[in-house]
Design an enzyme around this catalytic site. Structure first.
Site, PDB file in Angstrom:
ATOM      1  N   THR A  17      46.980 -58.270 -94.483  1.00 40.14           N
ATOM      2  CA  THR A  17      48.446 -58.000 -94.127  1.00 40.14           C
ATOM      3  C   THR A  17      49.235 -59.069 -94.029  1.00 40.14           C
ATOM      4  O   THR A  17      48.778 -60.516 -93.761  1.00 40.14           O
ATOM      5  CB  THR A  17      48.636 -57.458 -92.617  1.00 40.14           C
ATOM      6  OG1 THR A  17      47.977 -58.602 -91.665  1.00 40.14           O
ATOM      7  CG2 THR A  17      47.613 -56.077 -92.643  1.00 40.14           C
TER       8      THR A  17
ATOM      9  N   GLU B  23      47.148 -50.983 -93.385  1.00 42.69           N
ATOM     10  CA  GLU B  23      45.724 -50.428 -92.568  1.00 42.69           C
ATOM     11  C   GLU B  23      45.646 -49.077 -92.885  1.00 42.69           C
ATOM     12  O   GLU B  23      44.234 -48.519 -92.600  1.00 42.69           O
ATOM     13  CB  GLU B  23      45.994 -50.639 -91.019  1.00 42.69           C
ATOM     14  CG  GLU B  23      46.146 -51.975 -90.595  1.00 42.69           C
ATOM     15  CD  GLU B  23      47.448 -52.718 -90.732  1.00 42.69           C
ATOM     16  OE1 GLU B  23      48.331 -52.164 -91.345  1.00 42.69           O
ATOM     17  OE2 GLU B  23      47.562 -53.718 -89.959  1.00 42.69           O
TER      18      GLU B  23
ATOM     19  N   LYS C  90      63.536 -55.848 -74.020  1.00 45.56           N
ATOM     20  CA  LYS C  90      63.313 -55.083 -72.758  1.00 45.56           C
ATOM     21  C   LYS C  90      64.399 -55.682 -71.904  1.00 45.56           C
ATOM     22  O   LYS C  90      64.397 -56.992 -71.304  1.00 45.56           O
ATOM     23  CB  LYS C  90      62.015 -55.259 -72.248  1.00 45.56           C
ATOM     24  CG  LYS C  90      61.634 -54.264 -70.935  1.00 45.56           C
ATOM     25  CD  LYS C  90      60.293 -54.279 -70.714  1.00 45.56           C
ATOM     26  CE  LYS C  90      60.127 -52.942 -69.746  1.00 45.56           C
ATOM     27  NZ  LYS C  90      58.523 -52.617 -69.339  1.00 45.56           N
TER      28      LYS C  90
ATOM     29  N   TRP D 102      64.393 -50.352 -72.492  1.00 46.61           N
ATOM     30  CA  TRP D 102      64.044 -50.661 -74.011  1.00 46.61           C
ATOM     31  C   TRP D 102      65.331 -50.552 -74.505  1.00 46.61           C
ATOM     32  O   TRP D 102      66.010 -49.470 -74.590  1.00 46.61           O
ATOM     33  CB  TRP D 102      63.052 -49.868 -74.350  1.00 46.61           C
ATOM     34  CG  TRP D 102      61.572 -49.860 -73.660  1.00 46.61           C
ATOM     35  CD1 TRP D 102      60.903 -48.565 -72.919  1.00 46.61           C
ATOM     36  CD2 TRP D 102      60.860 -51.056 -73.893  1.00 46.61           C
ATOM     37  NE1 TRP D 102      59.939 -49.318 -72.516  1.00 46.61           N
ATOM     38  CE2 TRP D 102      59.551 -50.648 -73.163  1.00 46.61           C
ATOM     39  CE3 TRP D 102      60.783 -52.174 -74.628  1.00 46.61           C
ATOM     40  CZ2 TRP D 102      58.492 -51.491 -72.897  1.00 46.61           C
ATOM     41  CZ3 TRP D 102      59.535 -52.972 -74.260  1.00 46.61           C
ATOM     42  CH2 TRP D 102      58.605 -52.689 -73.620  1.00 46.61           C
TER      43      TRP D 102
END
Lengths: 512, 512
Positions: free
Chosen positions: A167, A309, A409, A414
Site C-alpha cells: 500500500t 487489501e 472530532k 464528528w
C-alpha cells in the site's frame, strides 16, 4: 465434483486454445507494438523457463519496476504461472521506500524499464536485475530468446501466493498484501460480472491505472480470461495523447484515477471517443461535478471502489435496477461506492463512527510480516478493519463518508472531512479542496481547508464561508481556509493528507 | 488472503441485505403469487429450522417432486444452505425408476406437489413426505409457520454436497451426480459472465427448464446471486401461455429445450415478447431452421450446451467477437456448442473418433455409488469421458458431431448420425428426423432414418435420397427411411434412440 486448484495459469492455458489469435497492443516511446495472445503466452512460457534456469522457484519473489507494457504483461503471466510471486514496485515513491519494500518482500530478481534504471536503488536481496529495453547485463529479450517455448506451468496449491503489492502508505511504512491464486481467480470472475465491469471478448481494454497499482485493478487477468483485447499505454500520460489512443484503438473500457478523467474532460478538442462503453474512475472519490461533465461529453463513467487489501475491487457505483435513469436517487447511486461484490461479507461498526469491516476470499488476512500493524487491522474472528467510515442504505449501497483517521472530532462530535470537501468543491470557483484536522485548545480539533481556486478566481475565505453556510452545519465551517496553488497528491493520486497536516502545523494561526 | 468456504448460503445472505426488495414471482394453477427476496429467504430459514427439527442434518438427502414454484425455490435455498443435499426428482420418469432413484440416493424426506402425490411411489428410505399445497399429513406451509425466522445457516466445508441429480438414463439405470457447494458457486459465477448467460440485476428470468433438470440449468442460484427477478412458471406448458407469461412479466431471459421454442415459433398470434434480451435453447441440439425462425420473429436465441455431469453448463454458442454479424461463419458459430467456460479443461480423444474429455471444478469426479459405470467414464488421471463426439476449430468452438454410441460404423468408416439428421432436416418438408445404426451383414452397420414429414407432405424416400445426394457422401445415404407420425422423446426432450433402435429391429428390412 472434481476439486482442482484455482490457478491463474488456467486462464493462460485456455486463452492459448480459444483466444490464440486475439491481439495485445503495447505502446513504447510512441511506437505501437502488436502481438497475438498465442505469441504472448509462448513468450511467458519462455520467460518462466529462463527464470527457472536463474534459480527462481515456487514462492520466490520477482519484482517489476516498469510501465504498462507488453513485457510487463508477460511477467504478469509468467511469474504467477510458474509458482513464483510477482511484485510490481511503485515507481513513484521515494528511493528509500523502494529499497525498503524490495528488501521487506525479499525480492530476488527485478525487471526494470531501461529508462527507469537510474531510479531503482540497490537492495540487499536482489540477485539479478533484468533490463526491459536496451541496457547492459541481463535483458528481457535475451531471457525470452533463450527460454523454452514448451515450458509447462506447474500445478501448485490454490492458496499459493501469486502476487504481492504494497500500500502506498499514507501513514507509516508501506505494508505488503500477498494475493493468493484462489483469491485472484475469484476476483477475476467477480469483477467480470455484468453488474461489475461486465468485461467480454468484444471489449478493448485500456488500463491507464499503473500495473504497480493493485494489479492494475485486475484488468490484465480479467482481459485474458474473457479474451478481450488489452491496450497497454506505456508511459503515455498527457490527456490529449490518452484521448487519441482511445480514439485510434477504438477502446471500449478504460480505467484510471479521477485526475486522468478530469484532464480528458478539459480537452478543447476531444477526438471521437464514442467507442467507449464505460470507463472506471477509481483510487479516489469521483465528484458529482466530474461525473456530470463526463456525461455531457459522452464518456459513460462509473465509480470503482476498492483497496489494495481486497485485490482490489470491492464494488462499483452502479445504480440498482429499480431506479429510473436520470433520477436524483440514480445519480446519488452512481456517486456511491456501490454494493460489495458477491462472496464478500460486510459489517459496519457503529461503535467507531461506522467503520467498514470486510471478510471474504478476496480480502487480506494480514499484512506481510507486519505483526504490530496486523493486530490493529485484523480481528480475531476473521474481519479486516478498513479504516473507512461508511453508510449503507436499504439497497446495500455503501457511501464513503471519511477515513477513520481523517475524521475531525470537534467538541466531541464528528465532522466528515470528505463531506466538507464536497461542500467546498460544490462552489463553482473551487477546483480542488482537502480538509484536515488541526489541534484546537477549545474544541479539541477543528477543520482546516486547503483550497485550489479556478484560474482567475478571486474567491475569498469569507465568500467561501458564506457558501458553506447553505451547505453544512454552522459548526462544520472551517475557521481556517488556506488558498494554495495545488494540493499535493500521493503516488497513486490521492490527496496527501499527511503532508497537508504538516503544512497546517507550519501555517499562521489566523483565518485569512 | 482469507480462505473462506465457497457456500451457496453466501448468495442468500448477501441477497438479504442488497436485494431484499427484489421480487420473485410464481404461478400456480393459473394464479400469480409474488414475494420479496427478503420474505423468500426468511421462509427458507424457517423451512431449514423445521427440517432440522425433523432430524435432517448436514449430508442428509431431501428430495423434491415438484414443478417450478416459489416453494421449490425455497427448498433450493434452504436445503443446501443448512448443509443437507437437495435431490430434485424427475417427475416424468417411470414409477419404478423414481423409486430406484429415491432409494439409491437414500432420500429421507420428499416434498411433493399435492397434484403429483399419486405419481410418487413409496420407497424404503423415505421417513417423511411433505405436501406442497393442500393435503393430509405434513405440509410445506406448516413447516414454514412452525420454523424459526432467525435460523442460522451453518458454515460447512466447501466440498460438501449441495445437491444431486440423476441423469435421465438413455442407457441403463439412472446415474447420480453429486454437486458440491464449491462447484455450484463457481458454476454460478461462470454462467453469469457476459459471454455466457450475462445475467444482471436488471434481468427478469424465466426458467422453463424444469427445476429437476440439472438444477434448472443453474438459474435459481444465478438469479439470486445477481439479484435478477425470477419468474417460476408452475405447470404452464402450452406455447401460447408461455408466450403470454413472457409478455406479461416483461421477461428478459428464458431457458428451455428447443421443443418449447419450436412451439412458440409456430404461434399464429405471438404477443409482444420484445422484452426478451436472450433465450437459451438447451438439452438437445438447436437446428438452423429453428434458429432462423426465432431470429425472424425477434426472439434472440442462443444454444446452451451442457450435461448433468458438468453442473450443467459447459458453454454457449456465442460467436467469437471477430466474426461479422450475419456472416456464414457467425451463423455457424451460433449453431456450435461454443467454447468451454473458463476453468474447464478440454481434451479431444481422436483415438475414439473425437470424444470430448473434460476436467475441472464443475465436472463430476464420479457417479454416486456406481463403481462399475465409473471405470468407463472417469479416467485415472482426472478426466471425464463425455461420450460426445466433437470437433474443435481454431477459435476453440466445439461442435457436437454425435454421441459415441450413436455413431454408425459402416464399412469401417464412421457416419455421424447427427450430421445425417441435420442433412435430412434441411429438407423443407421434414419436421424432425432421427438416425440410428442397424446391423448389416455386408457393412457391419448401416444408418436407418426415422422421419416426420410436415403436415400434408407426400415426400417419398426417393425424393429424400435425391435431396441427400447433394448434402452428404453417397455411402452415408440411408437405404432405409421410415416415415413416422412422431419421434419418441425422453423425459427431458431428447430423441429416444434406445426406443428407435427397438423399432428398427421390428421393422421390415426393405427400403420404402
Amino acid at each position: 465434483m472434481m476439486n482442482r486448484p484455482l490457478l491463474l495459469k488456467d486462464f493462460a492455458e485456455r486463452a492459448e486454445t480459444v483466444f490464440a489469435r486475439q491481439l495485445v497492443v503495447g505502446y513504447r516511446d510512441g511506437e505501437r507494438h502488436v502481438r497475438t495472445v498465442a505469441e504472448t503466452i509462448e513468450r511467458a512460457r519462455r520467460l518462466a523457463s529462463s527464470l527457472h534456469r536463474l534459480g527462481i522457484r515456487p514462492g520466490d519473489r520477482v519484482a517489476t519496476f516498469a510501465s504498462n507494457s507488453l513485457e510487463h504483461l508477460e511477467l504478469y503471466l509468467a511469474v504467477p504461472a510458474m509458482g513464483a510471486v510477482l511484485h510490481p514496485l511503485n515507481i513513484r515513491i521515494h528511493r528509500d521506500e523502494i529499497r525498503y519494500v524490495i528488501e521487506h518482500a525479499g525480492d530476488r530478481v527485478v525487471f526494470v524499464d531501461s529508462e527507469l534504471r537510474d531510479r531503482l536503488p540497490a537492495a540487499d536481496t536482489l540477485e539479478h536485475t533484468v533490463t526491459i529495453g536496451p541496457g547492459a547485463g541481463l535483458d528481457h529479450e535475451t531471457l525470452i530468446a533463450d527460454g523454452e517455448p514448451g515450458f509447462e506451468f506447474p500445478e501448485i496449491p490454490e492458496d499459493s501466493a501469486a502476487a504481492m503489492c504494497y500500500t502506498s502508505g499514507t501513514t507509516g511504512q508501506p505494508k505488503g498484501v500477498v494475493y493468493s491464486h484462489r483469491s485472484t481467480v475469484l476476483h477475476t470472475l467477480l469483477q467480470c460480472l455484468p453488474d461489475q465491469y461486465g468485461l467480454a471478448e468484444r471489449d478493448i481494454v485500456l488500463p491507464l491505472v499503473p500495473m504497480f497499482h493493485a494489479n492494475a485493478w485486475g484488468l490484465p487477468y480479467a482481459s485474458l480470461m474473457v479474451g478481450a483485447r488489452l491496450v497497454l499505454p506505456g508511459t503515455t500520460s498527457a490527456p490529449s495523447e490518452i484521448a487519441g489512443m482511445i480514439a485510434a484503438e477504438r477502446v471500449t473500457f478504460a480505467a484510471a484515477v479521477p485526475t486522468v478523467w478530469h484532464g480528458i474532460s478539459q480537452l478543447d478538442d476531444l477526438p471521437d471517443v464514442s467507442s467507449l462503453r464505460e470507463v472506471v474512475a477509481g483510487g479516489a472519490p469521483l465528484s458529482r461535478d466530474l461525473l456530470t461533465r463526463l456525461d455531457r461529453i459522452g464518456i459513460p463513467a462509473i465509480q470503482g471502489f476498492g483497496m489494495t487489501e481486497v485485490n482490489p475491487l470491492l464494488g462499483v457505483g452502479r445504480p440498482p435496477a429499480r431506479l429510473a435513469e436520470g433520477s436524483d436517487e440514480w445519480m446519488s447511486a452512481r456517486l456511491s461506492q456501490g454494493r460489495p461484490m458477491p462472496l464478500v461479507d460486510v459489517r459496519v461498526d457503529d461503535s467507531v463512527g461506522g467503520e467498514l469491516l470486510l471478510s471474504g476470499n478476496t480480502v487480506a488476512r494480514s499484512y506481510y510480516n507486519a505483526d504490530e500493524q496486523n493486530s490493529d487491522r485484523f480481528t480475531e474472528d476473521g474481519w479486516m478493519r478498513t479504516g473507512d467510515i461508511v453508510t449503507r442504505d436499504h439497497d446495500g449501497l455503501l457511501r464513503l463518508v471519511d477515513r477513520t483517521k481523517d475524521l475531525v472530532k470537534s467538541g466531541g462530535e464528528w465532522i466528515s472531512s470528505v463531506e466538507l470537501e464536497n461542500a467546498i468543491m460544490a462552489h463553482s470557483q473551487v477546483l480542488e479542496a482537502s480538509v484536515v484536522a488541526v489541534p484546537d485548545e477549545r474544541w479539541g480539533e477543528r477543520p482546516c481547508a486547503f483550497v485550489v481556486r479556478t484560474a482567475g478566481s478571486t474567491l475569498s475565505s469569507d465568500d467561501l464561508r458564506a457558501h458553506l453556510a447553505d451547505e453544512v452545519a454552522k459548526w462544520w465551517i472551517p475557521d481556517r481556509i488556506e488558498f494554495v496553488p495545488e494540493i499535493a497528491k500521493t503516488s497513486v493520486g490521492k490527496f496527501d493528507k499527511k503532508r497537508l497536516r504538516g503544512l497546517a502545523d507550519l501555517g499562521e494561526d489566523v483565518a485569512r
